[in-house]
Design an enzyme around this catalytic site. Structure first.
Site, short mmCIF file in Angstrom:
data_model
loop_
_atom_site.label_atom_id
_atom_site.label_comp_id
_atom_site.label_asym_id
_atom_site.label_seq_id
_atom_site.Cartn_x
_atom_site.Cartn_y
_atom_site.Cartn_z
N ASP A 118 0.81 -1.21 0.00
CA ASP A 118 0.00 0.00 0.00
C ASP A 118 0.85 1.26 0.00
O ASP A 118 1.58 1.53 0.96
CB ASP A 118 -0.92 -0.02 1.23
N ASP A 136 -2.81 6.90 -6.04
CA ASP A 136 -3.00 5.85 -5.04
C ASP A 136 -3.04 4.48 -5.70
O ASP A 136 -3.84 4.24 -6.60
CB ASP A 136 -4.31 6.13 -4.29
#
Ligand SMILES: *[C@@H]1O[C@H](CO)[C@@H](O)[C@H](O)[C@H]1NC(C)=O
Ligand SMILES: *[C@@H]1O[C@H](CO)[C@@H](O)[C@H](O)[C@H]1NC(C)=O
Ligand SMILES: *[C@@H]1O[C@H](CO)[C@@H](O)[C@H](O)[C@H]1NC(C)=O
Ligand SMILES: *[C@@H]1O[C@H](CO)[C@@H](O)[C@H](O)[C@H]1NC(C)=O
Ligand SMILES: *[C@@H]1O[C@H](CO)[C@@H](O)[C@H](O)[C@H]1NC(C)=O
Ligand SMILES: *[C@@H]1O[C@H](CO)[C@@H](O)[C@H](O)[C@H]1NC(C)=O
Length: 467
Positions: A121, A345
């Site tokens: 992430d 992202d």
């Protein structure tokens, strides 16, 4: 005599210098390449049956994650509303959902190395694993080595070193990683307590550990003193297939900041079309790709904002054009200081735009597909889906993101007119209420190489087939 000594010293100096140069060159020539598995990769055995079900699951995760991102924007207010403890004790206690990334990596932690499947992430700072740590100092180590363990047995690792709770690192540096002030004895491990949106929590202790990376040349590289969280109590739905998280966000102690200086200050990833049925692989790389020269003509760079919307990777989008026409979007939408801004992202699938940007983008795209029968897709947050019989990409004008420094990102059409089921496509944008942060999701990023240069604060990108 003096002369000889001088030459010996000189020789030693040269050898030392050469060795350090070699070590440096070695890292550059041999980047660490890590395969990324999409959440729905066959290897993870968690692939929903139909494409529509897959999309639904991704979007469910997107929605949770988007809430986390927007709450991150107003952490103080959130902290006051939800907790009457002091700000120092519970910094940034906004709900965060660390479990919602879309890509998984195999990650080796400890000495001897124990292998885990972790979520990767780029918006998380802390790397953590499900973990058991019983012994502490001077304990008898239990030998319970098992294949395919899902829990990191800290007691079996000789390189596991807890971070003392009285240290500066615990009290200051890890404060925004939810470190607790509780410290009965100076050498007690620094503990953390994460709160999640759904009310669940992850409790654990911080430690330094050794992480082993595979290099592109087949050898291994050990990174020592990597901060990891040893989570001994955790509950969360989206973790069904993962043993923890690799945090690549920008933070002094994130894995990205620890590993990248050893590889030229940068990491990159390339994501293939995850909706394709082929088993093609995505990768994450620390250090330059050998084939950078092949891309160099095409690579564009824009400023990577490391502190603007911390810990996210922010970019200075200043406009979106469709078919060569700049859309009328108020500038505040792109301005982080006015409550807007844009992040790139890897953990969100679709692209989220705040309403003042979402509306003009949607109406321009809707016009180009208005000849197709509009369909209602239950359970999807996308507003506009259509019967794609007879659809060809050339009908849709090109969408371009314009950055403030002049760079342009031109995603593939399939990245914003996306397949959701056989013969059904949707416009791949989701609205966010204003004020809020816009996120360029991983479907938009697909079939491009993205290079995060932390040393020079720049983001490079180039179309790529990701091989
Ligand atoms: C904190 O809030 C809880 C209820 O939310 C309340 O019962 C408790 O007394 C409060 N503690 C302090 C120190 O204000
Ligand atoms: C643990 O088990 C392994 C093999 O199963 C053995 O080689 C090792 O010596 C054992 N370690 C201890 C501390 O008993
Ligand atoms: C952990 O590693 C950091 C560097 O990443 C170092 O500054 C710190 O002293 C280490 N702490 C322990 C207990 O090993
Ligand atoms: C694709 O995946 C299957 C198993 O799902 C495997 O047998 C096959 O070798 C893979 N093909 C390639 C080209 O990797
Ligand atoms: C570079 O490209 C060649 C062929 O174009 C390929 O065989 C090789 O694996 C690539 N190397 C890397 C590091 O991607
Ligand atoms: C799309 O339209 C075609 C006819 O033009 C029809 O055969 C097909 O069933 C429709 N598909 C969907 C998903 O509605």
């Amino acid at each position: 005599m003096m002369m000889r000594l001088f030459f010996i010293i000189l020789l030693l100096f040269i050898i030392q210098y050469q060795t350090s140069l070699l070590a440096f060159a070695d890292d550059h020539q041999h980047p660490a390449k890590i395969e990324l598995l999409h959440r729905h990769a066959p290897q993870l055995n968690a692939r929903p049956e139909t494409q529509l079900d897959r999309i639904k699951e991704l979007l469910y995760i997107d929605m949770t994650r988007q809430k986390m991102i927007s709450q991150k924007l107003h952490p103080r207010r959130e902290a006051c509303e939800t907790s009457n403890q002091t700000a120092i004790e519970m910094p940034l206690r906004a709900g965060r959902d660390y479990g919602t990334g879309q890509y998984f990596v195999q990650f080796k932690v400890g000495t001897p190395a124990q292998k885990f499947t972790l979520i990767l992430d780029t918006s998380t700072e802390l790397t953590w694993v499900n973990c058991r740590y019983r012994c502490g100092r001077n304990c008898i180590k239990h030998n319970t080595t098992q294949p395919h363990r899902k829990v990191f047995k800290a007691d079996l690792s000789s390189s596991f070193k807890t971070v003392p709770c009285l240290s500066q690192m615990c009290k200051v540096d890890l404060m925004n990683l939810f470190s607790l002030t509780r410290c009965p004895m100076p050498l007690n491990p620094c503990a953390y307590d994460y709160r999640y949106l759904d009310g669940s929590a992850a409790l654990g202790i911080f430690a330094n550990e050794t992480v082993t990376l595979g290099l592109a040349n087949g050898r291994k590289k050990k990174l020592k003193n990597v901060l990891i969280g040893c989570s001994d109590s955790f509950k969360g739905q989206s973790f069904a297939n993962a043993d923890g998280v690799v945090g690549l966000a920008h933070h002094k102690y994130s894995f990205a900041n620890k590993a990248s200086p050893k590889f030229g200050g940068k990491f990159s990833y390339c994501l293939v079309d995850h909706l394709s049925h082929k088993n093609v692989s995505n990768y994450l790389m620390f250090g330059g790709s050998k084939n950078e020269s092949l891309l160099s003509g095409n690579v564009r760079y824009t400023k990577l904002e490391l502190r603007l919307i911390s810990p996210f990777y922010a970019v200075n989008v200043m406009g979106i054009s469709i078919g060569g026409v700049m859309l009328k979007i108020p500038f505040t939408v792109w301005d982080a200081k006015s409550g807007g801004g844009t992040i790139i992202d890897s953990g969100t699938s679709l692209t989220f735009l705040t309403e003042p940007a979402y509306k003009p983008v949607m109406s321009a795209l809707e016009m180009s597909v208005s000849r197709f029968e509009r369909l209602k897709q239950d359970g999807l947050p996308m507003d506009y889906c259509f019967n794609a019989t007879g659809f060809v990409e050339s009908l849709v004008p090109k969408l371009v993101f314009h950055f403030a420094d002049g760079a342009r990102f031109e995603p593939h059409t399939k990245s914003y007119i996306i397949d959701v089921a056989d013969g059904v496509k949707c416009l791949g944008f989701v609205p966010v209420t204003w004020p809020g942060i816009s996120s360029i999701g991983n479907i938009m990023q697909q079939n491009h190489l993205w290079e995060f240069n932390l040393r020079e604060s720049k983001l490079g990108f180039a179309p790529s087939i990701c091989t």
